[in-house]
Design a protein around this motif. Structure first.
Motif, PDB file in Angstrom:
ATOM      1  N   ALA A  76       0.104   4.192   4.820  1.00 39.54           N
ATOM      2  CA  ALA A  76       0.032   5.136   3.706  1.00 39.54           C
ATOM      3  C   ALA A  76       1.323   5.175   2.907  1.00 39.54           C
ATOM      4  CB  ALA A  76      -0.309   6.529   4.221  1.00 39.54           C
ATOM      5  N   SER A  77       2.468   5.052   3.578  1.00 39.11           N
ATOM      6  CA  SER A  77       3.740   5.114   2.855  1.00 39.11           C
ATOM      7  C   SER A  77       3.869   3.955   1.875  1.00 39.11           C
ATOM      8  CB  SER A  77       4.912   5.119   3.840  1.00 39.11           C
ATOM      9  OG  SER A  77       4.996   3.899   4.557  1.00 39.11           O
ATOM     10  N   ALA A  80       2.737   1.602  -3.895  1.00 37.81           N
ATOM     11  CA  ALA A  80       1.989   0.635  -4.702  1.00 37.81           C
ATOM     12  C   ALA A  80       1.090   1.343  -5.713  1.00 37.81           C
ATOM     13  CB  ALA A  80       1.165  -0.272  -3.797  1.00 37.81           C
ATOM     14  N   ARG A  81       0.430   2.394  -5.266  1.00 35.30           N
ATOM     15  CA  ARG A  81      -0.481   3.137  -6.154  1.00 35.30           C
ATOM     16  C   ARG A  81       0.281   3.773  -7.316  1.00 35.30           C
ATOM     17  NH1 ARG A  81      -3.804   7.389  -2.935  1.00 35.30           N
ATOM     18  NH2 ARG A  81      -1.764   8.401  -2.896  1.00 35.30           N
ATOM     19  N   THR A  88       6.768  -1.635   0.984  1.00 32.33           N
ATOM     20  CA  THR A  88       6.822  -1.770   2.438  1.00 32.33           C
ATOM     21  C   THR A  88       6.702  -0.446   3.176  1.00 32.33           C
ATOM     22  OG1 THR A  88       9.234  -1.648   2.420  1.00 32.33           O
ATOM     23  CG2 THR A  88       8.269  -3.823   2.254  1.00 32.33           C
ATOM     24  N   GLY A  89       6.164  -0.538   4.373  1.00 26.56           N
ATOM     25  CA  GLY A  89       6.156   0.563   5.331  1.00 26.56           C
ATOM     26  C   GLY A  89       6.501   0.001   6.695  1.00 26.56           C
ATOM     27  N   PHE A  90       7.389   0.647   7.419  1.00 26.04           N
ATOM     28  CA  PHE A  90       7.863   0.131   8.702  1.00 26.04           C
ATOM     29  C   PHE A  90       7.309   0.959   9.856  1.00 26.04           C
ATOM     30  CE2 PHE A  90      11.090  -1.338   5.720  1.00 26.04           C
ATOM     31  CZ  PHE A  90      11.213  -2.669   6.087  1.00 26.04           C
TER      32      PHE A  90
END
Length: 340
Positions: free
Chosen positions: A263-264, A269-270, A249-251
């Protein structure tokens, strides 16, 4: 009375939440000092106080020093009472973290329960609703904990106002959870949600994450969320394998670009996909309690976080559960035996 040091390890609210869960299940009273000593604003915030009061309500506990800002708490549990309960955090505090405090004691009770928890459903530094529903609870089902959850109203940080409804049935036969490999890749998805914000933000986020990960257009899912009482934005990157689903997740927040939010999540994930371990950083931490109170098991993960190490120490204060960790080439294997 067991004395817990809330400044241990990463010194966050997890020490309090895990202690509440373990106290309710084992019947052992505790006093915790230096609550959230490692945080910018130490002491009990609204979501922590809600967890304390909710725990006390479902087990008839006696508490002392349960008030906003308190850095000390005494908790003496009684008998767990399954049933219907409604808890309102009164802020954007995390509904997921309050749920995780109450889930196992009610799942181990001898009658069904229904929880309505109001507050934040998508918060910084807390698992969002989708992580709980798609990654965490399916693994609980494999252990034997029977829980269903639905989102009746989203509540984004900082306004909150969301609501989740959780149905908990008495546990089935508990089984060890074995997660040493992921299995074959089943599905990938980049989802970006916006509430009361321009849809273009979600579109920019999924496109940026796609470019970072090299995925296909068919795996993108920008969406507008209806019914939220405030503005909000979250990026959810879901990776489903045969054995486990992970959600990264990114908020969105004021002053941070859509590309930075995407990107976060994409970096997490990467990094996960570049390795071979079964579960990621956050699941490793959150699986410890259900496995310790269930039938044990083992899993592979990346390098252990301070959060995870602190949780291991807290669990072993309450339970006679051997928890062994073994270094691997790229991370760690964690093994738990069932509580004795």
């Amino acid at each position: 009375m067991m004395i817990i040091d809330g400044s241990l390890g990463e010194g966050g609210g997890q020490i309090l939440r895990s202690s509440l869960t373990l106290s309710m299940v084992t019947g052992k009273p505790f006093a915790i000092e230096n609550i959230r000593a490692g945080r910018e604003k130490p002491g009990l915030m609204r979501q922590h106080l809600t967890a304390v009061k909710a725990a006390a309500a479902i087990c008839g506990a006696e508490t002392r020093h349960a008030e906003i800002g308190s850095t000390r708490l005494v908790f003496e549990p009684g008998r767990i009472a399954a049933g219907a309960h409604v808890f309102n955090i009164g802020s954007a505090g995390s509904t997921s973290l309050v749920l995780q405090t109450l889930l196992l004691p009610l799942a181990l009770a001898d009658a069904p329960s229904r929880l309505v928890i109001q507050g934040g459903t998508h918060n910084l530094a807390a698992p969002p609703f989708e992580f709980v529903a798609r990654a965490f609870l399916p693994l609980q089902a494999r252990i034997g904990f029977r829980v269903s959850i639905r989102l009746t109203r989203p509540g984004f940080f900082p306004a909150g106002g969301g609501e989740i409804v959780v149905e908990i049935e008495p546990s089935a036969k508990l089984e060890p959870l074995i997660l040493e490999t992921r299995g074959a890749l089943v599905r990938r998805r980049i989802e970006a949600q916006v509430a009361n914000l321009p849809f273009a933000i979600a579109r920019r986020e999924v496109v940026h994450a796609k470019e970072m990960l090299g995925w296909a257009d068919a795996e993108l899912a920008p969406c507008q969320i209806d019914g939220a009482p405030s503005t909000g934005n979250v990026v959810l990157i879901e990776v489903e394998h045969e054995a486990v689903t992970e959600v990264f997740t990114g908020f969105g927040r004021q002053g941070v670009s859509a590309e930075a939010v995407a990107a976060s999540a994409a970096r997490e994930a990467r990094d996960y996909l570049a390795g071979a371990h079964a579960i990621g950083l956050h699941l490793a931490d959150q699986l410890l309690l259900p496995m310790a109170l269930g039938a044990g098991g083992r899993f592979t993960t990346g390098p252990l976080s301070d959060h995870t190490r602190t949780n291991i120490t807290t669990i072993q204060r309450f339970l006679d559960v051997p928890i062994r960790t073994h270094s691997l080439a790229e991370g760690c294997a964690v093994e738990l035996l069932a509580a004795s």
